[in-house]
Every structure is written in structure tokens, then in C-alpha cells.
Design a protein around this motif. Sequence first.
Motif, short mmCIF file in Angstrom:
data_model
loop_
_atom_site.label_atom_id
_atom_site.label_comp_id
_atom_site.label_asym_id
_atom_site.label_seq_id
_atom_site.Cartn_x
_atom_site.Cartn_y
_atom_site.Cartn_z
N ARG A 141 -3.14 10.66 9.57
CA ARG A 141 -4.39 9.95 9.87
C ARG A 141 -4.56 8.72 8.98
NH1 ARG A 141 -5.97 15.45 10.23
NH2 ARG A 141 -6.71 15.40 8.08
N ALA A 142 -4.28 8.88 7.69
CA ALA A 142 -4.42 7.76 6.76
C ALA A 142 -3.43 6.65 7.09
CB ALA A 142 -4.22 8.25 5.32
N THR A 143 -2.22 7.01 7.47
CA THR A 143 -1.20 6.02 7.80
C THR A 143 -1.56 5.26 9.07
OG1 THR A 143 0.50 7.34 6.68
CG2 THR A 143 1.28 5.68 8.25
N VAL A 144 -2.05 5.97 10.09
CA VAL A 144 -2.46 5.31 11.34
C VAL A 144 -3.51 4.25 11.06
CG1 VAL A 144 -3.71 5.66 13.52
CG2 VAL A 144 -1.84 7.20 12.90
N ILE A 145 -4.49 4.57 10.22
CA ILE A 145 -5.56 3.63 9.90
C ILE A 145 -5.03 2.48 9.04
CG2 ILE A 145 -7.77 3.35 8.69
CD1 ILE A 145 -7.99 4.95 11.32
N ALA A 146 -4.31 2.81 7.97
CA ALA A 146 -3.85 1.78 7.03
C ALA A 146 -2.92 0.76 7.69
CB ALA A 146 -3.15 2.43 5.84
N LEU A 147 -2.05 1.21 8.57
CA LEU A 147 -1.09 0.33 9.21
C LEU A 147 -1.60 -0.22 10.55
CD1 LEU A 147 0.60 1.68 6.98
CD2 LEU A 147 2.51 1.68 8.58
N ARG A 148 -2.83 0.16 10.90
CA ARG A 148 -3.44 -0.30 12.17
C ARG A 148 -2.48 -0.09 13.33
NH1 ARG A 148 -4.98 -3.79 8.07
NH2 ARG A 148 -7.20 -4.10 7.79
N THR A 191 0.84 -1.20 0.00
CA THR A 191 0.00 0.00 0.00
C THR A 191 0.87 1.25 0.00
OG1 THR A 191 -1.66 -1.20 1.27
CG2 THR A 191 -1.84 1.20 1.27
N THR A 192 0.50 2.21 -0.81
CA THR A 192 1.21 3.50 -0.84
C THR A 192 0.27 4.67 -0.58
OG1 THR A 192 0.93 3.65 -3.24
CG2 THR A 192 3.00 2.68 -2.43
N GLU A 193 -1.04 4.41 -0.62
CA GLU A 193 -2.03 5.46 -0.40
C GLU A 193 -3.17 4.88 0.44
OE1 GLU A 193 -2.04 7.90 -4.56
OE2 GLU A 193 -3.05 5.96 -4.55
N ALA A 194 -3.86 5.78 1.15
CA ALA A 194 -5.02 5.37 1.93
C ALA A 194 -5.95 6.57 2.08
CB ALA A 194 -4.60 4.84 3.29
N ILE A 195 -7.15 6.30 2.54
CA ILE A 195 -8.16 7.36 2.72
C ILE A 195 -7.95 8.04 4.07
CG2 ILE A 195 -10.65 7.80 2.97
CD1 ILE A 195 -9.91 6.99 0.14
N ASP A 196 -7.92 9.37 4.05
CA ASP A 196 -7.91 10.15 5.29
C ASP A 196 -9.32 10.08 5.86
OD1 ASP A 196 -7.80 12.04 7.34
OD2 ASP A 196 -7.75 13.76 5.95
N ALA A 229 -1.18 9.96 0.05
CA ALA A 229 0.00 9.10 0.15
C ALA A 229 0.26 8.78 1.62
CB ALA A 229 1.22 9.81 -0.43
N LEU A 230 0.77 7.58 1.87
CA LEU A 230 1.17 7.21 3.22
C LEU A 230 2.44 7.97 3.62
CD1 LEU A 230 0.67 3.33 3.29
CD2 LEU A 230 -0.91 5.11 4.05
N PHE A 231 2.68 8.02 4.91
CA PHE A 231 3.87 8.65 5.48
C PHE A 231 5.14 8.04 4.88
CE2 PHE A 231 7.09 8.48 8.96
CZ PHE A 231 7.37 9.83 9.02
N ASN A 232 6.07 8.90 4.49
CA ASN A 232 7.36 8.47 3.95
C ASN A 232 8.44 8.86 4.96
OD1 ASN A 232 9.92 8.38 2.69
ND2 ASN A 232 8.97 8.57 0.69
N PRO A 233 8.95 7.89 5.72
CA PRO A 233 9.90 8.22 6.77
C PRO A 233 11.24 8.76 6.28
CG PRO A 233 9.65 5.84 6.58
CD PRO A 233 8.62 6.46 5.68
N ARG A 234 11.55 8.59 5.02
CA ARG A 234 12.80 9.14 4.49
C ARG A 234 12.64 10.58 4.01
NH1 ARG A 234 14.97 6.15 7.24
NH2 ARG A 234 15.89 4.16 6.67
N LYS A 235 11.42 11.01 3.76
CA LYS A 235 11.21 12.36 3.25
C LYS A 235 10.42 13.25 4.18
CE LYS A 235 11.47 11.01 -1.59
NZ LYS A 235 10.79 10.94 -2.87
N GLN A 236 9.77 12.67 5.18
CA GLN A 236 8.88 13.43 6.06
C GLN A 236 9.28 13.23 7.52
OE1 GLN A 236 5.45 11.49 4.38
NE2 GLN A 236 4.83 13.38 3.34
N ASN A 237 8.93 14.20 8.35
CA ASN A 237 9.26 14.17 9.77
C ASN A 237 8.09 13.59 10.56
OD1 ASN A 237 9.25 15.36 12.58
ND2 ASN A 237 11.25 16.04 11.88
N TRP A 238 8.36 12.58 11.40
CA TRP A 238 7.32 11.90 12.18
C TRP A 238 6.51 12.90 13.00
CZ3 TRP A 238 5.33 10.69 16.97
CH2 TRP A 238 4.58 9.51 17.06
N LYS A 239 7.17 13.81 13.68
CA LYS A 239 6.48 14.74 14.58
C LYS A 239 5.59 15.75 13.86
CE LYS A 239 9.61 14.28 18.44
NZ LYS A 239 10.51 14.95 19.37
#
Length: 140
Positions: free
Chosen positions: A111-118, A68-73, A81-91
Motif C-alpha cells: 500500500r505504501a509503495t503504490v502511494i509513494a510511486l503513484r 525514498t525508501t519508506e512511506a506511510i501505509d 519500508a518500500l517494496f524491495n524487488p530483489r528481496k520480496q515477491n511482487w504477488k
Amino acid sequence: MSGYISQNLRSQIESIDHKRCCYCLTTEANSGMPMTIDHIQPVSKGGLNTLENLCLACRTCNEYKSDTTEAIDPLTGELVALFNPRKQNWKEHFQWNNDASQVEGLTAIGRATVIALRMNNAVIVATRKRWFTIGWHPPD
């Protein structure tokens, strides 16, 4: 091709990611489970075995992410797009709730990443509560 990931590249990833999941921040030391290597852009979608496309992920986040690379907010209903840890800051995309047992998405991506990755499944929430009471959680 998923191919071979050299020990040198694995070591670089472990060092950069501090032996913790780049998504939920679970540490290898706390969980007792070795981290897996995640392709941020899946091989099935053209992702390569490069430092820019690989990160550590706990088994749970990696399995739910799959290719998965995308999910619904859930707030806006938009596909993001889901969170990209190499390009985006977690905080910038996530925070912990008051007892640090749940990851809260601050942005559509979060929000979309939290849901998609449970990321707040019942098992990890209960575990984080235990870690919090003994001072192991949240990570710095």
C-alpha cells in the motif's frame, strides 16, 4: 557515488527483470519507453551499484521513488519500508484490480509503495485499460 554501471550488469538486470518495471510491471515492449536503472537503496543513502541493489523501473516509478525508501501505509498510518524487488515477491504485496488497470497493495509495504510511486496515476491507468482490451496486460 552513482558511478558507472557496466553493460554486462545492465544486461543481467534486463534479463532478470524481463525488461519490465519491478514496481508497476510495465513492460518496455508495451510502453515503448526504455526502462531506467533504479537503486533500490539510493546512492545518497549508501546504496551500491550491485545486482542486489539495482532493478529496472519505468521512468514514472523511478522519478516518484527518487531517493525514498519508506512511506506511510494509508491503512495503518505507520511508516514502512518500500517494496524491495530483489528481496520480496511482487504477488505477496500487490495484485491487480478486476480490469487490471490498477495495482492494489495487499500489505503495508504494498500500500505504501503504490502511494509513494503513484503507481495508479491517471495516465497509466488509462493506458493499462487499453492494453487489457487488446490482451497485452496484465503481464504474467
